[in-house]
Write a protein that holds these residues in place. Structure first.
Motif, PDB file in Angstrom:
ATOM      1  N   ARG A  35       0.866  -1.171   0.000  1.00  0.00           N
ATOM      2  CA  ARG A  35       0.000   0.000   0.000  1.00  0.00           C
ATOM      3  C   ARG A  35       0.903   1.221   0.000  1.00  0.00           C
ATOM      4  O   ARG A  35       1.879   1.269   0.742  1.00  0.00           O
ATOM      5  CB  ARG A  35      -0.887   0.036   1.237  1.00  0.00           C
ATOM      6  CG  ARG A  35      -2.015  -0.967   1.256  1.00  0.00           C
ATOM      7  CD  ARG A  35      -2.988  -0.625   2.378  1.00  0.00           C
ATOM      8  NE  ARG A  35      -4.087  -1.564   2.453  1.00  0.00           N
ATOM      9  CZ  ARG A  35      -5.189  -1.355   3.153  1.00  0.00           C
ATOM     10  NH1 ARG A  35      -5.337  -0.220   3.844  1.00  0.00           N
ATOM     11  NH2 ARG A  35      -6.150  -2.259   3.183  1.00  0.00           N
ATOM     12  N   ALA A  47       0.660   5.707  -0.338  1.00  0.00           N
ATOM     13  CA  ALA A  47      -0.172   6.910  -0.452  1.00  0.00           C
ATOM     14  C   ALA A  47       0.674   8.131  -0.150  1.00  0.00           C
ATOM     15  O   ALA A  47       1.642   8.072   0.620  1.00  0.00           O
ATOM     16  CB  ALA A  47      -1.368   6.837   0.503  1.00  0.00           C
ATOM     17  N   HIS A  51       0.317  -4.044   7.078  1.00  0.00           N
ATOM     18  CA  HIS A  51       0.489  -2.578   7.141  1.00  0.00           C
ATOM     19  C   HIS A  51       1.827  -2.151   7.754  1.00  0.00           C
ATOM     20  O   HIS A  51       1.971  -0.997   8.171  1.00  0.00           O
ATOM     21  CB  HIS A  51      -0.671  -1.923   7.909  1.00  0.00           C
ATOM     22  CG  HIS A  51      -2.006  -2.172   7.301  1.00  0.00           C
ATOM     23  ND1 HIS A  51      -3.183  -1.793   7.911  1.00  0.00           N
ATOM     24  CD2 HIS A  51      -2.372  -2.760   6.124  1.00  0.00           C
ATOM     25  CE1 HIS A  51      -4.206  -2.140   7.153  1.00  0.00           C
ATOM     26  NE2 HIS A  51      -3.743  -2.731   6.064  1.00  0.00           N
ATOM     27  N   ARG A 110      -4.259   8.197   4.681  1.00  0.00           N
ATOM     28  CA  ARG A 110      -4.704   8.030   3.296  1.00  0.00           C
ATOM     29  C   ARG A 110      -4.452   6.599   2.810  1.00  0.00           C
ATOM     30  O   ARG A 110      -5.276   6.028   2.078  1.00  0.00           O
ATOM     31  CB  ARG A 110      -3.995   9.039   2.398  1.00  0.00           C
ATOM     32  CG  ARG A 110      -4.652   9.202   1.033  1.00  0.00           C
ATOM     33  CD  ARG A 110      -3.996  10.320   0.238  1.00  0.00           C
ATOM     34  NE  ARG A 110      -4.807  10.645  -0.928  1.00  0.00           N
ATOM     35  CZ  ARG A 110      -4.441  11.526  -1.866  1.00  0.00           C
ATOM     36  NH1 ARG A 110      -3.302  12.201  -1.740  1.00  0.00           N
ATOM     37  NH2 ARG A 110      -5.223  11.748  -2.906  1.00  0.00           N
ATOM     38  N   ALA A 111      -3.322   6.026   3.208  1.00  0.00           N
ATOM     39  CA  ALA A 111      -3.021   4.643   2.850  1.00  0.00           C
ATOM     40  C   ALA A 111      -4.021   3.678   3.463  1.00  0.00           C
ATOM     41  O   ALA A 111      -4.308   2.610   2.899  1.00  0.00           O
ATOM     42  CB  ALA A 111      -1.607   4.284   3.282  1.00  0.00           C
ATOM     43  N   LEU A 112      -4.573   4.050   4.626  1.00  0.00           N
ATOM     44  CA  LEU A 112      -5.579   3.233   5.288  1.00  0.00           C
ATOM     45  C   LEU A 112      -6.984   3.494   4.764  1.00  0.00           C
ATOM     46  O   LEU A 112      -7.947   2.831   5.165  1.00  0.00           O
ATOM     47  CB  LEU A 112      -5.533   3.483   6.803  1.00  0.00           C
ATOM     48  CG  LEU A 112      -4.289   2.969   7.533  1.00  0.00           C
ATOM     49  CD1 LEU A 112      -4.236   3.524   8.941  1.00  0.00           C
ATOM     50  CD2 LEU A 112      -4.265   1.446   7.541  1.00  0.00           C
ATOM     51  N   GLY A 113      -7.107   4.510   3.904  1.00  0.00           N
ATOM     52  CA  GLY A 113      -8.388   4.764   3.280  1.00  0.00           C
ATOM     53  C   GLY A 113      -9.262   5.781   3.981  1.00  0.00           C
ATOM     54  O   GLY A 113     -10.448   5.904   3.662  1.00  0.00           O
ATOM     55  N   HIS A 114      -8.677   6.549   4.935  1.00  0.00           N
ATOM     56  CA  HIS A 114      -9.508   7.549   5.613  1.00  0.00           C
ATOM     57  C   HIS A 114      -8.752   8.856   5.850  1.00  0.00           C
ATOM     58  O   HIS A 114      -8.665   9.354   6.951  1.00  0.00           O
ATOM     59  CB  HIS A 114     -10.080   7.001   6.937  1.00  0.00           C
ATOM     60  CG  HIS A 114      -9.034   6.524   7.913  1.00  0.00           C
ATOM     61  ND1 HIS A 114      -8.354   7.369   8.752  1.00  0.00           N
ATOM     62  CD2 HIS A 114      -8.585   5.283   8.173  1.00  0.00           C
ATOM     63  CE1 HIS A 114      -7.517   6.657   9.508  1.00  0.00           C
ATOM     64  NE2 HIS A 114      -7.635   5.395   9.165  1.00  0.00           N
TER      65      HIS A 114
END
Length: 463
Positions: free
Chosen positions: A372, A374, A403, A455-459
């Motif tokens: 991942r 970002a 992660h 951002r890499a975690l999606g939030h």
């Protein structure tokens, strides 16, 4: 002929050597350090420290020039500025003098004996040092080679006259009207940018197809844009064929010949291990290409002989040498140590700065893992806006499954100061959740680190 004996002999007083000697002295080891020039080595005396001083002065001058031209977004205006380069160099030299005296004082405090002169091996336990008062023989139980590196010379562009090394460029007391820089790596671009800000017309030439080839294109893009804004001419894919009558002779990769007018030519084509003239042929150490081969404890192929820093290969960085030097001193003192670093940060002090720690996205993918990644742009960072420094970003690279952070990169004004946080995250085995959950002070550039992890975690919150 004078003779002295000691437990540990360190050859070279640069960052690796003097740190090794100081730590050895602190641990009670009878230690001698030999340095042929000034304590501090290349980094302190003619490299890292003086170049950063010149870069700072150039930044200050460029900012004042922008104000004089009415281009400062803060609304500040001043009269037309001028710079006295001789005074700038004297200020830079004063910083070097203070630090050099500081190193000497620290060695004395640690009860380390300093011998000034050029050392040459007689055998693996004995060196002869040419000093001002005559030859000095030093016998030691253990020896550390920390002789550093030297600039690479080009066959078609020998040093001398108006063809200078970075050392000579940092000592110039008059600004060259036209400066050609051969080499688009970090040394060439750091100094080329500084001289461009001081008012020189700068041309950078490199045989490689792009500038800063050690960094990925996304990180380099803001630097290339800034160089264009400063009027720096970039000639990549171009070989140098000589320098005659004020003209740097060039050949492009398609065979076309051209030239660039230059008052000075700065050759920054890399550095090589300083292995000649030390009598290393007397001890016949194993090599790793052009460098001394070492193991995870910095041991060479000869028992009792260690090597640290640039003579052992990449990354040729002062802080790597320091860490190796500290470790070797502790090993000689009987501690159980190995060099097992998760990350060694690298910083390019261009405008904007670049910092990298650990694996890039490309290198991480090459391991076969799913990743991942970002980025968080400084355009969305409040502190960057207040500094008028919105170019750049922070980027994180992590394993997709658990992660675990594998690498962190950033480009932007002042991002070199984020290197410690980035390195600590990798050394402590941080995961994206750890970085995202750490409370970062607001408003700071460091917030972009947490935001990139979010951002890499999606939030992501602010983009």
């Amino acid at each position: 002929m004078k003779e002295i004996s000691c437990k540990l002999l360190v050859i070279g007083g640069g960052p690796g050597g003097y740190v090794c000697a100081i730590r050895a002295g602190q641990l009670g080891l009878d230690t001698v350090i030999v340095e042929k020039a000034r304590l501090g080595g290349t980094c302190l005396t003619v490299g890292c420290i003086p170049s950063k001083a010149l870069i700072h002065a150039a930044d200050e001058f460029a900012a004042v020039r922008a104000m004089a031209a009415g281009g400062a977004p803060t609304g500040i205006t001043v009269a037309e500025p001028a710079i006295d380069l001789a005074r700038t160099v004297a200020w830079k030299d004063g910083i070097v003098d203070r630090l050099t005296l500081g190193v000497a004082g620290l060695l004395k405090k640690a009860r380390v004996k300093t011998v000034t002169g050029h050392a040459r091996f007689r055998d693996g336990k004995t060196v002869e040092v040419d000093t001002e008062t005559g030859p000095q023989v030093i016998r030691a139980d253990e020896v550390v080679i920390a002789t550093g590196s030297a600039p690479v010379a080009l066959a078609d562009l020998p040093f001398g006259g108006d063809v200078v090394t970075s050392t000579a460029a940092l000592a110039l007391t008059a600004l060259p009207g036209r400066l050609a820089v051969v080499g688009a790596g970090y040394i060439g671009l750091e100094l080329g940018t500084a001289f461009a800000k001081l008012g020189a017309a700068v041309t950078v030439v490199d045989v490689a197809p792009r500038i800063l080839p050690a960094y990925d294109a996304e990180l380099v893009r803001p630097v290339a844009a800034r160089l264009e804004a400063l009027g720096v001419r970039l000639l990549t894919g171009t070989a140098v064929k000589g320098f005659r009558d004020g003209e740097l002779l060039l050949e492009s990769d398609d065979g076309g010949a051209t030239s660039v007018a230059a008052d000075k030519v700065l050759v920054a084509a890399g550095r090589r291990a300083a292995l000649e003239g030390w009598g290393l042929e007397e001890i016949d150490l194993d090599m790793d290409g052009p460098f001394l081969r070492i193991d995870e404890r910095c041991r060479t192929s000869m028992r009792g002989v260690y090597a640290i820093g640039d003579v052992t290969g990449e990354p040729m960085l002062a802080h790597r040498a320091m860490a190796q030097g500290e470790m070797v001193a502790e090993i000689v003192a009987g501690h159980d140590r190995v060099f097992d670093k998760a990350a060694i940060p690298a910083v390019c002090f261009t405008d904007p700065e670049i910092v990298t720690v650990g694996l890039s996205p490309e290198a991480a993918r090459a391991t076969g893992r799913e990743i991942r990644t970002a980025s968080f742009p400084f355009q969305a960072n409040g502190r960057a806006m207040t500094l008028s420094a919105e170019d750049g970003f922070v980027r994180v690279v992590a394993r997709a499954d658990n992660h675990l952070v594998l690498g962190i990169q950033a480009v932007g004004r002042g991002v070199s100061e984020l290197a410690a946080a980035f390195s600590l995250a990798l050394e402590m085995g941080a995961r994206l959740e750890d970085v995202a959950a750490t409370v970062h002070a607001h408003p700071t550039l460091g917030e972009a680190f947490a935001e990139a992890a979010m951002r890499a975690l999606g939030h992501a919150l602010h983009v």
